[in-house]
Design an enzyme around this catalytic site. Structure first.
Site, mmCIF file in Angstrom:
data_model
loop_
_atom_site.group_PDB
_atom_site.id
_atom_site.type_symbol
_atom_site.label_atom_id
_atom_site.label_comp_id
_atom_site.label_asym_id
_atom_site.label_seq_id
_atom_site.Cartn_x
_atom_site.Cartn_y
_atom_site.Cartn_z
ATOM 1 N N LYS A 19 0.747 -1.162 -0.112
ATOM 2 C CA LYS A 19 0.163 0.041 -0.114
ATOM 3 C C LYS A 19 1.039 1.294 -0.132
ATOM 4 O O LYS A 19 1.771 1.605 1.044
ATOM 5 C CB LYS A 19 -0.887 -0.046 1.186
ATOM 6 C CG LYS A 19 -1.979 0.948 1.139
ATOM 7 C CD LYS A 19 -1.611 2.447 1.743
ATOM 8 C CE LYS A 19 -2.453 3.637 1.655
ATOM 9 N NZ LYS A 19 -2.009 4.650 2.173
ATOM 10 N N GLY A 55 -4.310 10.948 -0.567
ATOM 11 C CA GLY A 55 -5.117 11.820 0.299
ATOM 12 C C GLY A 55 -4.653 13.533 0.206
ATOM 13 O O GLY A 55 -5.562 14.102 0.083
ATOM 14 N N LYS A 233 -4.573 3.391 9.442
ATOM 15 C CA LYS A 233 -3.631 2.608 9.051
ATOM 16 C C LYS A 233 -3.211 1.438 10.087
ATOM 17 O O LYS A 233 -3.217 0.555 9.697
ATOM 18 C CB LYS A 233 -2.409 3.285 8.497
ATOM 19 C CG LYS A 233 -1.106 2.720 7.980
ATOM 20 C CD LYS A 233 0.045 3.559 7.872
ATOM 21 C CE LYS A 233 -0.282 4.837 7.060
ATOM 22 N NZ LYS A 233 -1.016 5.030 5.907
HETATM 23 N N1 LIG Z 1 1.951 7.914 16.199
HETATM 24 C C1 LIG Z 1 1.943 8.307 14.730
HETATM 25 N N2 LIG Z 1 2.971 7.751 14.283
HETATM 26 C C2 LIG Z 1 3.240 8.090 12.911
HETATM 27 N N3 LIG Z 1 2.556 8.771 12.235
HETATM 28 C C3 LIG Z 1 1.389 9.545 12.815
HETATM 29 C C4 LIG Z 1 1.201 9.213 14.113
HETATM 30 N N4 LIG Z 1 0.170 9.875 14.540
HETATM 31 C C5 LIG Z 1 -0.153 10.742 13.395
HETATM 32 N N5 LIG Z 1 0.419 10.392 12.361
HETATM 33 C C6 LIG Z 1 0.479 10.957 10.813
HETATM 34 O O1 LIG Z 1 0.014 9.880 10.022
HETATM 35 C C7 LIG Z 1 0.339 10.310 8.770
HETATM 36 C C8 LIG Z 1 0.314 9.217 7.724
HETATM 37 O O2 LIG Z 1 -1.043 8.983 7.572
HETATM 38 P P1 LIG Z 1 -1.620 9.683 6.076
HETATM 39 O O3 LIG Z 1 -3.011 9.329 5.866
HETATM 40 O O4 LIG Z 1 -1.091 11.079 6.209
HETATM 41 O O5 LIG Z 1 -0.517 9.143 4.819
HETATM 42 P P2 LIG Z 1 -0.856 7.724 4.067
HETATM 43 O O6 LIG Z 1 -1.986 6.769 4.474
HETATM 44 O O7 LIG Z 1 0.573 7.216 4.183
HETATM 45 O O8 LIG Z 1 -1.044 8.299 2.667
HETATM 46 P P3 LIG Z 1 -2.373 8.434 1.733
HETATM 47 O O9 LIG Z 1 -3.386 8.901 3.091
HETATM 48 O O10 LIG Z 1 -2.209 9.267 0.915
HETATM 49 O O11 LIG Z 1 -2.859 6.800 1.543
HETATM 50 C C9 LIG Z 1 1.773 10.709 9.281
HETATM 51 O O12 LIG Z 1 2.264 11.677 8.326
HETATM 52 C C10 LIG Z 1 1.678 11.628 10.354
HETATM 53 O O13 LIG Z 1 1.234 12.821 10.208
HETATM 54 MG MG LIG Z 2 -3.942 7.575 4.561
#
Ligand SMILES: Nc1ncnc2c1ncn2[C@@H]1O[C@H](COP(=O)(O)OP(=O)(O)OP(=O)(O)O)[C@@H](O)[C@H]1O
Ligand SMILES: [Mg+2]
Length: 290
Positions: A19, A55, A233
């Site tokens: 992913k 996103g 996630k």
């Molecule tokens: N404990 C944590 N550890 C890591 N990241 C965190 C945490 N809490 C919040 N985050 C946030 O979660 C974000 C990742 O999720 P995000 O939905 O933004 O990205 P993604 O799922 O990888 O990409 P997309 O949504 O485009 O598929 C990180 O950039 C960070 O800002």
């Molecule tokens: Mg995301």
């Protein structure tokens, strides 16, 4: 990666779901390296399915068009107007960017979304205090029909999946890509699910943890050290492990062979099933993480 010994077919051809967060897919050099890793996995006999998000690009285009994106616990509450943007950005821009990156690595990829081949049956998502009507185009996957993916994999194509699907012919639905990956991996009986994001792993007090159990993940969400997009996630990662995907890792793309290092548990945060007594809840940084 441990092959499933009880299934000789999957032992020969392990399935890996990768992913990609939008941040990885948006940087051409990173994406090219990552697809190079995918090519090596495919050459070694793995069946690889790519699922992607995007996103940040959806929000950026929405705002340029005068819309106001709204997220609840990291999940977009999708209006009809923003649904058009979701389709354009995810099924169009990002999906084709990933497919073309595959072409650049001599991998034949086919870009589809959750509507193609009836891949996802969805229902409307309501929760977190949000009425269903307010999030009318935000859905969750109810069932997966993986036949199209098997056809593509059998024919040697790399499927590239954008998560949007539909509730009815005229009702497109946005689905969080992590949640979509969670449903795809068990439906494909995948051995591994790798989440490539823009952070080195799941951070606890600013430090990426090497391993996380389901109970620890919920505790970190409750004490708000896991927020935003990391909530769906981590919940997807926990769900996948609980549903039998043996290797589930959250990490950042750090150059060639990141996927192989994550599969070996040498990079990112590995999610462990609760029954795995050997797994520490937290074990600090990996040596390879900067
Ligand atoms: N404990 C944590 N550890 C890591 N990241 C965190 C945490 N809490 C919040 N985050 C946030 O979660 C974000 C990742 O999720 P995000 O939905 O933004 O990205 P993604 O799922 O990888 O990409 P997309 O949504 O485009 O598929 C990180 O950039 C960070 O800002
Ligand atoms: Mg995301």
């Amino acid at each position: 990666m441990a092959a499933n010994q009880s299934d000789s077919e999957t032992a020969v051809s392990p399935t890996v779901v990768v992913k990609l967060g939008g941040a990885v897919a948006a940087v051409p050099a990173k994406l090219a390296d990552l697809i190079g890793d995918v090519g090596e996995l495919v050459a070694a006999g793995s069946r690889v399915v790519i699922v992607h998000g995007g996103g940040a690009e959806v929000s950026a285009l929405s705002e340029r068009l005068g819309l106001k994106p709204r997220m609840v616990d990291g999940v977009r509450q999708t209006t009809a107007e923003e649904m058009d943007v979701v389709d354009m950005v995810l099924c169009g821009l990002v999906n084709k960017r990933v497919v073309r990156a595959c072409a650049g690595a001599q991998l034949s990829a086919v870009g589809i979304c959750g509507s193609d081949g009836d891949l996802f049956a969805v229902r409307r998502l309501a929760g977190n205090g949000v009425a269903a009507a307010d999030a009318s185009h935000t859905g969750e996957v109810e069932a997966v029909a993986p036949a199209l993916l098997h056809h593509l994999l059998d024919a040697g194509y790399v499927p590239v999946v954008a998560s949007p699907a539909h509730l009815a012919p005229d009702v497109p639905m946005n689905i969080n890509a992590d949640a979509a990956a969670l449903e795809l991996a068990p439906a494909l009986r995948a051995q591994a699910l790798l989440f490539l994001s823009d952070v080195a792993g799941v951070l606890s007090d600013g430090v990426p943890v090497a391993a996380l159990t389901p109970a620890a993940a919920e505790a970190e969400i409750a004490r708000r050290t896991i927020t935003g997009g990391m909530i769906p996630k981590v919940r997807a990662a926990v769900g996948a492990v609980t549903r039998g995907v043996s290797s589930v890792v959250v990490g950042r793309y750090e150059g060639r062979h990141t996927l192989q290092r994550m599969l070996a548990g040498r990079q990112g945060t590995t999610i462990h099933a609760v029954a795995d007594a050997a797994a520490p809840v937290r074990s600090g940084r990996h040596h390879t993480e900067g």
